[in-house]
Design a protein around this motif. Structure first.
Motif, PDB file in Angstrom:
ATOM      1  N   ASP B  37      68.833 -24.689 -38.355  1.00 52.31           N
ATOM      2  CA  ASP B  37      68.769 -25.910 -37.725  1.00 52.31           C
ATOM      3  C   ASP B  37      69.088 -27.031 -38.738  1.00 52.31           C
ATOM      4  O   ASP B  37      68.761 -28.345 -38.274  1.00 52.31           O
ATOM      5  CB  ASP B  37      67.353 -26.149 -37.090  1.00 52.31           C
TER       6      ASP B  37
ATOM      7  N   CYS C 171      54.850 -32.103 -33.303  1.00 53.16           N
ATOM      8  CA  CYS C 171      56.410 -31.506 -33.427  1.00 53.16           C
ATOM      9  C   CYS C 171      56.778 -31.897 -34.977  1.00 53.16           C
ATOM     10  O   CYS C 171      57.334 -30.928 -35.502  1.00 53.16           O
ATOM     11  CB  CYS C 171      57.570 -32.108 -32.462  1.00 53.16           C
ATOM     12  N   ASN C 176      59.733 -29.580 -36.869  1.00 53.72           N
ATOM     13  CA  ASN C 176      60.866 -28.929 -35.983  1.00 53.72           C
ATOM     14  C   ASN C 176      62.173 -30.156 -35.982  1.00 53.72           C
ATOM     15  O   ASN C 176      61.766 -31.186 -36.216  1.00 53.72           O
ATOM     16  CB  ASN C 176      60.220 -28.936 -34.357  1.00 53.72           C
ATOM     17  N   SER C 199      55.050 -26.268 -28.426  1.00 52.11           N
ATOM     18  CA  SER C 199      55.892 -24.833 -28.476  1.00 52.11           C
ATOM     19  C   SER C 199      56.835 -24.969 -27.690  1.00 52.11           C
ATOM     20  O   SER C 199      57.900 -24.041 -28.171  1.00 52.11           O
ATOM     21  CB  SER C 199      54.991 -24.065 -27.777  1.00 52.11           C
ATOM     22  N   CYS C 200      57.384 -25.883 -26.917  1.00 55.63           N
ATOM     23  CA  CYS C 200      58.450 -25.963 -26.128  1.00 55.63           C
ATOM     24  C   CYS C 200      59.756 -26.372 -27.324  1.00 55.63           C
ATOM     25  O   CYS C 200      60.957 -25.689 -27.371  1.00 55.63           O
ATOM     26  CB  CYS C 200      58.737 -26.779 -25.092  1.00 55.63           C
ATOM     27  N   ALA C 202      59.629 -26.445 -30.405  1.00 54.83           N
ATOM     28  CA  ALA C 202      59.796 -25.602 -31.418  1.00 54.83           C
ATOM     29  C   ALA C 202      60.868 -24.305 -31.024  1.00 54.83           C
ATOM     30  O   ALA C 202      61.238 -23.883 -31.849  1.00 54.83           O
ATOM     31  CB  ALA C 202      58.334 -25.116 -31.595  1.00 54.83           C
ATOM     32  N   ARG C 203      60.913 -24.189 -29.884  1.00 58.86           N
ATOM     33  CA  ARG C 203      61.971 -23.014 -29.307  1.00 58.86           C
ATOM     34  C   ARG C 203      62.939 -23.505 -28.655  1.00 58.86           C
ATOM     35  O   ARG C 203      64.039 -23.063 -28.014  1.00 58.86           O
ATOM     36  CB  ARG C 203      61.256 -22.373 -28.132  1.00 58.86           C
ATOM     37  N   GLY C 204      63.294 -24.947 -29.285  1.00 58.19           N
ATOM     38  CA  GLY C 204      64.726 -25.576 -28.580  1.00 58.19           C
ATOM     39  C   GLY C 204      64.639 -26.086 -27.360  1.00 58.19           C
ATOM     40  O   GLY C 204      65.831 -26.290 -26.940  1.00 58.19           O
TER      41      GLY C 204
END
Lengths: 276, 321, 253
Positions: B37, C171, C176, C199-200, C202-204
Motif C-alpha cells: 500500500d 485508522c 492504514n 476495520s473496514c 483497514a481492508r480497503g
C-alpha cells in the motif's frame, strides 16, 4: 517525583447524604497518601468504569479523606451505587493547594458558588484548626436554591458560635432559610453579598471557588474593593485526567492546571488567557 | 547544546556488521518498512534487511514509547498489578527531526514511570535522510535524543549507551563532529511569539481554517510531539480490569469538557487554536519551546489540507504589526 | 466493586436482522464466562421462549420500532428492566429500516399488498424515541469487544469509558493507507464514531458510517471532499443518510 498512574486501594468508610446528589464520601486508603492540603485533589478510581478528580473538603483525619462529590456523570453514578465498605482506588494528592501561610494574620473572605463550597470548606477547617490564628473569617455562599446549600447547618452553627460570619444567596426560593438572627440569606447573585459587607481590604485575603460564571462576575469586583489581586485566590475546575501535567486536557493559558494549580491568584490569572 | 558536537568514528563495512551483530544480541531491530500500500511503517525488520536511509514513517517511534493503547495496570481481587514490561527494541533509520521529537517527549514524561520503562528499552539509531517536499526541519529548534547516528562512512555516538557500543566494536579514533543535517529549508518557518499568539484570539484565520477542519485528529495522531492521552478501563467478564493509556486528541469535542457539561473549548476554532498553541508555544515547563519539528506529516495526512506553517504565516500577516 | 449474584439478562428483538445477537454469540471464547455470570431470560436466537414479563437486570434491545404493539412491548420491557441498553444501528437511529421513504400506506401496500390496508404502522423509529436508554452500543453490527466490555463494566456498577472520536483517528493509529486522501474513495471515517478499530478501511473498504456520527462532525467539509471523489449530490446524500442518525454523547464524570 516519579508517577506510575497506579491507584492505592481505599475503603469507602462512610457515605453521608447531604443534599440530593451531593453526598459526602470518606475514603481510607490502605497505604496513607501524602498529606492533602486544602485545594489539592485526588483521583478516585472505580475499576472497570473510570476515574475522576475531586478535592477534599476536610483535613485528613485518622487517615480518612473526606470529599463532597456531586453525581454528575458516568463515573460518579457508579460511585453512588457503592456501599460503605466497598473499595475504590485513589491517586494523589495532586496540585498546589491554597498557600496557607498567606492566610495567616489576615482576615479571610471565602466566596463559594454551588459545589465550590467543598474545597473552601477544607480551607475553612484548616483555618479553624489553627488556634494561633488571628483575624475574622467571612463566608459568602451562593446556591441555586436553599436546599442546595452544602454544609448549611455547620456554617450556621459556626456563625452562632461567633467563629465565622456567613451570608447566603440563592437564585430562587419560595421561602428563605430562617427566620434566624444569625442567618443572612437573600435572593440574588453571590457577588451581591459583598454589598455592605464591612471588611478591611488591606488586611484581607480572599479565596473563591465556584462555576466559571461566578469568576466572571466576582473576581474583578473583589479587586475593586481594594483587596490586592495577589491576595485573591481562586481554584479552577478543569478536565483533569492524569493529575501530573501530561495529558493536556486541563491546560489553560499554557499551564497545566492540575500541576501548576488548581489554585492561582487573580494576579496570575490575569496573565493566563482563557482562565476566567 | 543545540549545535552540539558528538564523538564520531569512521565506519568501514566490517564494523557495520560487527555493530549490528552486537546490537542484535540484546535488541530486536525495528525500522522503516513499506508494504504494497506504499505506506512506510516502523516494524520489526526482517533479518539482514537494513534501511539505506532514514524514512519519515507514517507514525514515529512515539508508537513504541506511548503505544496507542497501552496497559498501565490490571486490577483483580482488590490489588493493582503493574502491566508487563516492554521488550528491548533497537529502532534504526530514524530521521533527525524524529530524534528531536523524542527529546521533547523525554522532557514531558521525565517523571512518568510507564514511559521511562519503555524508553529504557529503546535504542535509537538515526540515519541521514533526503529531505522531502514537506520537510522543514531545523537543527536549531531543540536538542535531540538517540544513541547512534549511522552515516555513509561515519558513525556518531549520541548517548553513553551508543558510545559503549562503539567502544565495544572498536571503531577507531573518535573526533568531535556535528551531525550531517540535511541541507535545505532551515529557518524557513514562521516563529510565533507568545504576545502575537495571545493577541490572535479574534483573528479570522481561526474561523476560516476551522470551517474546513474535519476534527478527524489525523494531524495529531501522526505528530511526533503530540501526546494527549486519556485513561480508559476495560472490564473482563471474570471481574478483572485493565486500565489503559490511550491516545487522545485535542480536536475531539470532549477534550475540554468537565463533568456537569461546561466546555472550556466549545468551538472547533477554539480547539484548532489550542493545538496550534501547543505546537508553537508549548505547555507547562516547555512554554516557549516550539515543538513542531518540521517533519510535515500533518500536512500530508490532513484531508482538508490545513497547514500549520501557513497558519503561522497568516497570523503574522493578520495580527503581527 | 464486583457484584457476586448473577445478572438476569433479556435480549429483546424488534425489526432487525438479528446480526447484533449473533455478534454476542460469536464471542465463543467468552461464552463460558458469560454463562457463569448471566442468567438468560429471553434470547431469540438461543431460545424460543418469549419475554416473560419478569424483572431483569439488563435488557439488550435490538432493532427499530414501527407499530404501536412494539411500542407497548418496549414500554413493558423498560418497566421490568433495571438497565436498558440499545444495541446496534437499528436500535440507535433506525438503521437500514429507517431508509424507507414516502407515504407510509403506499409503502406498505407496495410490499405487502392489500392485506396491509388495516395495519397500524409508522416509519421505523429508534428505541430512545420511546423510552429512557441507559447505554448505547453502536454499529452494524456492534463490536464484540464493546458488547463484552459493557457487560464487564456492569459487574462494577457502571459503564465503560469510551472516547468519542472519529474512525479517522483509529485508522491513522493503525497506519492504514488513507482511502479518502490517497485514493479519493468516499470514506465517511472523518465523521463516524470510532470503536470498530477502523476495520473496514483497514481492508480497503471505505467507511459506511454504521456507528453513527461523532458530536464534532464537520459534514459540510466532508460533503465537499466527497464531491471531489466524483460522487453525485444524490449519491453523497444517500451515503450520509444511510446511518446518519443522532450524535452520541455521555458525560464522563
Amino acid at each position: 517525583m516519579m508517577h506510575d498512574l497506579q491507584p492505592v486501594p481505599a475503603v469507602l468508610v462512610k457515605i453521608v447524604p447531604m443534599v440530593v446528589d451531593n453526598h459526602l464520601f470518606a475514603f481510607r486508603p490502605e497505604q496513607p497518601l501524602a498529606d492533602i492540603m486544602p485545594g489539592q485533589f485526588v483521583e478516585v478510581s472505580i475499576s472497570g468504569v473510570g476515574s475522576f478528580p475531586v478535592s477534599s473538603c476536610d483535613l485528613v483525619r485518622d487517615g480518612r479523606i473526606m470529599s463532597c462529590i456531586r453525581r454528575a456523570g458516568r463515573v460518579t453514578d457508579a460511585l453512588y451505587r457503592l456501599k460503605e465498605g466497598d473499595t475504590v482506588g485513589l491517586r494523589g494528592p495532586f496540585g498546589n493547594g491554597f498557600p496557607l501561610q498567606r492566610f495567616a494574620g489576615h482576615d479571610v473572605l471565602l466566596i463559594a458558588g454551588g459545589l465550590g463550597m467543598a474545597p473552601l470548606r477544607g480551607l475553612l477547617q484548616a483555618l479553624l484548626e489553627d488556634h494561633d490564628r488571628q483575624g475574622r473569617i467571612m463566608v459568602l455562599y451562593g446556591s441555586r436554591e436553599p436546599g442546595g446549600l452544602l454544609f448549611y447547618d455547620e456554617l450556621v452553627g459556626l456563625s452562632q458560635q461567633g467563629r465565622i460570619s456567613v451570608r447566603f444567596s440563592v437564585d430562587f426560593a419560595e421561602t428563605l432559610p430562617g427566620p434566624h438572627p444569625q442567618v443572612f440569606c437573600r435572593i440574588g447573585l453571590v457577588s451581591e453579598l459583598l454589598e455592605g459587607l464591612q471588611f478591611a481590604p488591606r488586611r484581607t485575603v480572599a479565596a473563591v471557588c465556584g462555576p466559571p460564571a461566578l469568576y466572571r462576575c466576582v473576581l474583578e469586583e473583589l479587586a475593586l474593593t481594594g483587596i490586592a489581586p495577589a491576595r485573591i485566590f481562586v481554584t479552577l475546575e478543569r478536565r483533569m485526567r492524569c493529575g501530573i501535567g501530561e495529558c493536556c486536557h486541563c491546560v489553560t493559558g499554557g499551564r497545566y492546571i492540575c500541576r501548576d494549580g488548581p489554585v492561582f491568584s487573580l494576579e496570575q490569572l490575569r496573565g493566563m488567557a482563557g482562565a476566567i | 547544546m543545540i549545535d552540539a558536537l558528538f564523538p564520531s568514528y569512521p565506519l568501514p563495512q566490517d564494523v557495520v556488521d560487527d555493530l549490528l551483530d552486537t546490537i542484535r544480541r540484546d535488541w530486536t531491530f525495528w525500522g522503516p518498512c513499506s508494504g504494497e500500500d506504499e505506506v512506510w511503517r516502523l516494524q520489526p525488520l526482517p533479518e539482514g534487511l537494513w534501511p539505506a536511509n532514514a524514512v519519515t514513517t507514517f507514525l514515529t517511534v512515539k508508537k513504541l514509547l506511548l503505544p496507542q493503547r497501552a496497559a498501565l495496570w490490571s486490577h483483580d481481587q482488590n490489588s493493582y498489578r503493574k502491566a508487563g514490561a516492554a521488550s528491548p527494541v533497537a529502532v534504526i533509520g530514524v530521521p533527525l527531526c524524529d530524534l528531536q521529537a523524542v527529546w521533547y517527549l523525554d522532557q514531558v514524561f521525565a517523571e512518568d514511570e510507564p514511559y521511562l520503562d519503555r524508553r529504557k528499552q529503546l535504542l535509537l539509531i538515526g540515519m541521514p535522510c533526503e529531505p522531502g517536499a514537506e520537510c522543514r526541519c531545523s537543527r536549531q529548534l531543540m536538542p535531540l535524543a538517540g544513541d547512534l547516528f549511522v552515516g555513509a562512512d561515519r558513525v556518531w555516538a549520541l548517548s553513553r549507551a551508543g558510545q559503549g557500543l562503539l567502544l565495544e566494536c572498536a571503531c577507531g579514533v573518535a573526533e568531535e563532529m556535528p551531525l550531517p543535517w540535511p541541507e535545505g529549508p532551515d529557518g524557513q518557518r514562521s516563529q510565533i511569539s507568545e504576545d502575537l499568539f495571545l493577541s490572535s484570539a479574534a483573528a479570522s484565520i481561526w474561523f476560516d481554517e476551522s470551517q474546513r477542519c474535519l476534527s478527524c485528529g489525523a494531524c495529531s495522531a501522526v505528530c511526533p510531539t503530540c501526546y494527549c492521552f486519556d485513561l480508559l478501563d476495560s472490564a473482563a467478564l471474570d471481574g478483572s480490569v485493565v486500565r489503559r493509556r490511550a491516545w487522545d486528541n485535542c480536536f475531539f469535542a470532549e477534550h475540554g469538557k468537565v463533568a456537569g457539561g461546561h466546555d472550556f473549548r466549545p468551538g472547533r476554532a477554539d480547539r484548532l487554536r489550542f493545538r496550534m498553541e501547543h505546537k508553537l508555544l508549548g505547555f507547562g515547563d516547555l512554554r516557549g519551546q516550539n515543538s513542531c519539528v518540521g517533519c510535515g506529516r500533518c500536512r500530508g495526512v490532513c484531508p482538508a489540507e490545513i497547514d500549520l506553517d501557513r497558519i503561522a504565516e497568516q497570523l503574522h500577516l493578520e495580527v503581527g504589526s | 466493586m464486583r457484584t457476586t449474584s448473577s445478572l438476569k439478562l433479556s435480549w429483546v428483538r424488534f425489526t432487525s436482522c438479528s446480526g447484533c445477537q449473533l455478534m454476542l454469540l460469536n464471542c465463543e471464547t467468552s461464552l463460558n464466562e458469560l454463562a457463569r455470570i448471566v442468567e438468560l431470560d429471553a434470547f431469540p436466537l438461543v431460545s424460543s421462549a418469549g419475554d416473560r414479563s419478569e424483572p431483569v437486570d439488563i435488557a439488550l434491545v435490538e432493532g427499530s420500532l414501527s407499530t404501536p404493539e412494539e411500542v407497548e412491548r418496549l414500554l413493558a420491557i423498560r418497566r421490568h428492566s433495571r438497565l436498558l441498553v440499545a444495541v446496534g444501528a437499528c436500535a440507535l437511529n433506525g438503521g437500514i429500516n429507517a431508509l424507507v421513504k414516502g407515504e407510509r400506506r403506499s409503502c406498505l401496500a407496495g410490499i405487502y399488498g392489500e392485506q396491509s390496508a388495516g395495519w397500524d404502522s409508522f416509519p421505523p423509529q429508534p428505541v430512545h424515541h420511546f423510552v429512557r436508554v441507559d447505554w448505547q452500543i453502536p454499529g452494524c453490527p456492534p463490536e464484540r469487544r464493546e458488547l463484552l466490555e459493557s457487560l464487564g463494566s456492569i459487574l462494577h456498577g457502571g459503564w465503560p469509558g469510551r472516547q468519542l472520536m472519529p474512525v479517522c483517528m483509529e485508522c491513522r493509529c493503525n497506519e492504514n493507507r488513507c482511502l479518502l486522501v490517497e485514493d479519493h474513495a468516499p470514506c465517511l471515517g472523518p465523521i463516524t464514531l470510532a470503536g470498530c478499530n477502523a476495520s473496514c478501511p483497514a481492508r480497503g473498504v471505505p467507511c459506511e458510517g454504521c456507528r453513527g456520527v461523532v458530536p464534532e462532525a464537520n459534514r459540510d467539509e466532508l460533503y465537499r471532499l466527497l464531491l471531489e471523489t466524483g460522487l453525485s449530490v444524490q449519491e453523497i446524500q444517500h451515503r450520509l443518510e444511510r446511518f446518519g442518525g443522532t450524535p452520541h454523547g455521555q458525560a464522563d464524570r
